[in-house]
Design a protein around this motif. Structure first.
Motif, PDB file in Angstrom:
ATOM      1  N   THR A   1      27.574  38.333 -91.982  1.00 59.59           N
ATOM      2  CA  THR A   1      27.390  39.773 -91.803  1.00 59.59           C
ATOM      3  C   THR A   1      27.139  40.488 -93.135  1.00 59.59           C
ATOM      4  O   THR A   1      26.371  41.442 -93.189  1.00 59.59           O
TER       5      THR A   1
ATOM      6  N   ASP B   1      35.880  39.866 -86.382  1.00 60.30           N
ATOM      7  CA  ASP B   1      36.309  38.657 -87.086  1.00 60.30           C
ATOM      8  C   ASP B   1      37.827  38.511 -87.072  1.00 60.30           C
ATOM      9  O   ASP B   1      38.350  37.406 -87.098  1.00 60.30           O
TER      10      ASP B   1
ATOM     11  N   ILE C   1      32.039  34.293 -90.652  1.00 62.24           N
ATOM     12  CA  ILE C   1      31.456  35.502 -90.051  1.00 62.24           C
ATOM     13  C   ILE C   1      31.176  36.540 -91.121  1.00 62.24           C
ATOM     14  O   ILE C   1      30.108  37.158 -91.159  1.00 62.24           O
ATOM     15  N   ARG C   2      32.114  36.750 -92.018  1.00 61.14           N
ATOM     16  CA  ARG C   2      31.955  37.764 -93.054  1.00 61.14           C
ATOM     17  C   ARG C   2      30.790  37.424 -93.977  1.00 61.14           C
ATOM     18  O   ARG C   2      30.050  38.307 -94.404  1.00 61.14           O
TER      19      ARG C   2
ATOM     20  N   LEU D   1      32.481  44.896 -86.655  1.00 61.07           N
ATOM     21  CA  LEU D   1      32.328  43.495 -87.053  1.00 61.07           C
ATOM     22  C   LEU D   1      33.594  42.967 -87.720  1.00 61.07           C
ATOM     23  O   LEU D   1      33.995  41.823 -87.489  1.00 61.07           O
TER      24      LEU D   1
ATOM     25  N   SER E   1      30.073  48.212 -89.127  1.00 55.70           N
ATOM     26  CA  SER E   1      30.837  47.372 -90.055  1.00 55.70           C
ATOM     27  C   SER E   1      32.279  47.229 -89.597  1.00 55.70           C
ATOM     28  O   SER E   1      32.840  46.131 -89.618  1.00 55.70           O
TER      29      SER E   1
ATOM     30  N   LEU F   1      25.089  43.896 -92.901  1.00 55.69           N
ATOM     31  CA  LEU F   1      25.825  44.621 -91.867  1.00 55.69           C
ATOM     32  C   LEU F   1      27.203  45.074 -92.333  1.00 55.69           C
ATOM     33  O   LEU F   1      27.746  46.048 -91.825  1.00 55.69           O
ATOM     34  N   VAL F   2      27.781  44.344 -93.281  1.00 58.79           N
ATOM     35  CA  VAL F   2      29.100  44.673 -93.824  1.00 58.79           C
ATOM     36  C   VAL F   2      28.973  44.717 -95.337  1.00 58.79           C
ATOM     37  O   VAL F   2      28.400  43.814 -95.935  1.00 58.79           O
TER      38      VAL F   2
ATOM     39  N   SER G   1      34.196  43.757 -98.559  1.00 57.38           N
ATOM     40  CA  SER G   1      35.306  43.440 -97.662  1.00 57.38           C
ATOM     41  C   SER G   1      36.595  44.038 -98.213  1.00 57.38           C
ATOM     42  O   SER G   1      36.701  44.338 -99.407  1.00 57.38           O
TER      43      SER G   1
END
Length: 149
Positions: free
Chosen positions: A10, A112, A6-7, A108, A105, A15-16, A19
């Protein structure tokens, strides 16, 4: 690993941003790791994050069976892991994510962690004995007896 999938999506669609594990490595990794090529640093970051996730899975396995049986425990556990990072670990390490990250962000990243909790709780692929117990409880007694063999 599900979270990483997912990360990756995104982050690659914008979108992100960075991390939490990347922010920690950027800020706290020893100089030797900082000098590594980006792809090696990325691999070490993922390895550290997966190790943290595996440790979380071990801790989940140590919860009382009655608590682990609750249907919503996985998402709650995943969100608790995220919240404990945001409220405790991030401030201790000086990672200022809450103030710098957009609402989308953060949502999301929370999502996750919900997926992480679902996977750790085994809700996507329950253990065979859980399936058998559910099957026995819905079946006539003569069928339930055959499920135990």
């Amino acid at each position: 690993m599900a979270m990483t999938g997912i990360r990756t999506v995104t982050a690659n669609v914008g979108l992100v941003g960075q991390s939490p594990p990347e922010a920690i490595v950027d800020r706290h990794a020893p100089a030797g790791i900082q000098r590594l090529p980006q792809q090696h640093r990325t691999a070490l970051t993922e390895l550290a994050h997966w190790s943290y996730g595996a440790t979380g899975g071990v801790v989940f396995g140590m919860l009382p069976p009655r608590m682990r049986a609750y249907p919503g425990i996985g998402p709650v556990y995943g969100l608790a892991i995220w919240a404990s990072f945001e409220a405790g670990i991030a401030p201790l390490l000086g990672v200022q994510r809450a103030k710098q990250t957009r609402t989308l962000s953060r949502a999301l990243i929370a999502a996750d962690h919900v997926l992480y909790g679902i996977v750790v709780a085994g809700r996507l692929a329950p253990e065979p004995q859980v399936i058998a117990r559910k099957h026995r409880s819905r079946s006539p007694s003569w069928i339930a007896g055959h499920c135990e063999q």
